[in-house]
Design a protein around this motif. Structure first.
Motif, short mmCIF file in Angstrom:
data_model
loop_
_atom_site.label_atom_id
_atom_site.label_comp_id
_atom_site.label_asym_id
_atom_site.label_seq_id
_atom_site.Cartn_x
_atom_site.Cartn_y
_atom_site.Cartn_z
N ARG A 16 5.43 -8.40 -8.77
CA ARG A 16 4.14 -7.83 -9.17
C ARG A 16 3.81 -6.60 -8.33
O ARG A 16 3.38 -5.57 -8.85
CB ARG A 16 3.04 -8.89 -9.04
N GLU A 17 4.02 -6.69 -7.02
CA GLU A 17 3.74 -5.56 -6.13
C GLU A 17 4.64 -4.37 -6.44
O GLU A 17 4.18 -3.24 -6.48
CB GLU A 17 3.92 -5.99 -4.68
N ALA A 22 5.41 1.03 -8.82
CA ALA A 22 6.06 1.91 -9.80
C ALA A 22 5.02 2.54 -10.72
O ALA A 22 5.08 3.75 -11.01
CB ALA A 22 7.09 1.13 -10.60
N ARG A 23 4.05 1.76 -11.18
CA ARG A 23 3.00 2.30 -12.05
C ARG A 23 2.13 3.30 -11.30
O ARG A 23 1.74 4.34 -11.85
CB ARG A 23 2.14 1.18 -12.63
N ALA A 24 1.84 3.02 -10.04
CA ALA A 24 1.01 3.92 -9.25
C ALA A 24 1.74 5.23 -8.95
O ALA A 24 1.12 6.31 -8.96
CB ALA A 24 0.58 3.24 -7.95
N VAL A 25 3.04 5.16 -8.69
CA VAL A 25 3.82 6.39 -8.47
C VAL A 25 3.81 7.24 -9.75
O VAL A 25 3.61 8.45 -9.70
CB VAL A 25 5.26 6.05 -8.02
N LEU A 44 6.08 8.82 -2.17
CA LEU A 44 4.93 8.47 -3.01
C LEU A 44 4.62 6.98 -2.90
O LEU A 44 3.44 6.60 -2.86
CB LEU A 44 5.18 8.87 -4.46
N ALA A 45 5.63 6.15 -2.83
CA ALA A 45 5.42 4.71 -2.68
C ALA A 45 4.73 4.41 -1.35
O ALA A 45 3.88 3.51 -1.28
CB ALA A 45 6.74 3.96 -2.79
N SER A 49 1.24 2.53 -0.89
CA SER A 49 1.09 1.40 0.02
C SER A 49 -0.10 1.59 0.94
O SER A 49 -0.89 0.66 1.16
CB SER A 49 2.38 1.23 0.83
N ALA A 50 -0.28 2.78 1.46
CA ALA A 50 -1.42 3.07 2.34
C ALA A 50 -2.73 2.97 1.56
O ALA A 50 -3.72 2.41 2.06
CB ALA A 50 -1.28 4.46 2.96
N ALA A 51 -2.75 3.47 0.33
CA ALA A 51 -3.96 3.40 -0.49
C ALA A 51 -4.28 1.95 -0.85
O ALA A 51 -5.45 1.56 -0.88
CB ALA A 51 -3.79 4.23 -1.76
N THR A 52 -3.25 1.16 -1.11
CA THR A 52 -3.45 -0.25 -1.43
C THR A 52 -4.01 -1.00 -0.23
O THR A 52 -4.92 -1.83 -0.37
CB THR A 52 -2.13 -0.89 -1.89
N ALA A 53 -3.51 -0.71 0.96
CA ALA A 53 -4.04 -1.34 2.17
C ALA A 53 -5.50 -0.94 2.38
O ALA A 53 -6.34 -1.79 2.72
CB ALA A 53 -3.20 -0.94 3.38
#
Length: 131
Positions: A16-17, A22-25, A44-45, A49-53
């Motif tokens: 899922r992550e 992949a969708r966010a990139v 970009l990943a 990851s930073a934005a998700t955190a």
């Protein structure tokens, strides 16, 4: 009854992550092509990851809201840690996360001059019932 082992659950979570990343990139490449130019998917990943955190730290977990925060972080001048009114709007209690993200976006895109209100009343005392 279906039983999922811890290992299976972790595999589902990882899939899922990775799917979200992949969708966010792809989202970044579509909506921020100038910023993405010359950057590889790994870079970009890492940004995702930073934005998700950041989103999780502020109680935001739904994909559309995380993507909106990612977009907002791409604005020139966006800085972390947050402070002031935008921070308040993103963390304001009593609102669902979509409303908080919308209010946060509004606070960033339409800054307003703050108004200072001074009262001749001790509000703490009123809340305690001392007055």
């Amino acid at each position: 009854m279906l039983t999922i082992s811890r290992r299976q659950y972790e595999a589902f979570s990882k899939d899922r992550e990775q799917g979200f990343t992949a969708r966010a990139v792809a989202h970044l490449r579509e909506h921020h092509p100038d910023w993405c130019y010359g950057r590889d998917d790994r870079t970009l990943a890492a940004r995702v990851s930073a934005a998700t955190a950041f989103a999780r730290e502020h109680g935001v977990t739904q994909e559309p809201n995380v993507l909106r925060l990612l977009d907002l972080q791409m604005r020139p001048g966006f800085t972390v840690p947050l402070s002031g009114y935008p921070h308040y709007r993103l963390t304001q209690r009593g609102f669902d996360e979509a409303t908080r993200v919308r209010n946060f976006a509004s606070a960033l895109t339409h800054p307003r001059s703050l108004v200072v209100v001074t009262l001749d009343t001790d509000l703490d005392a009123l809340e305690r019932g001392d007055v």
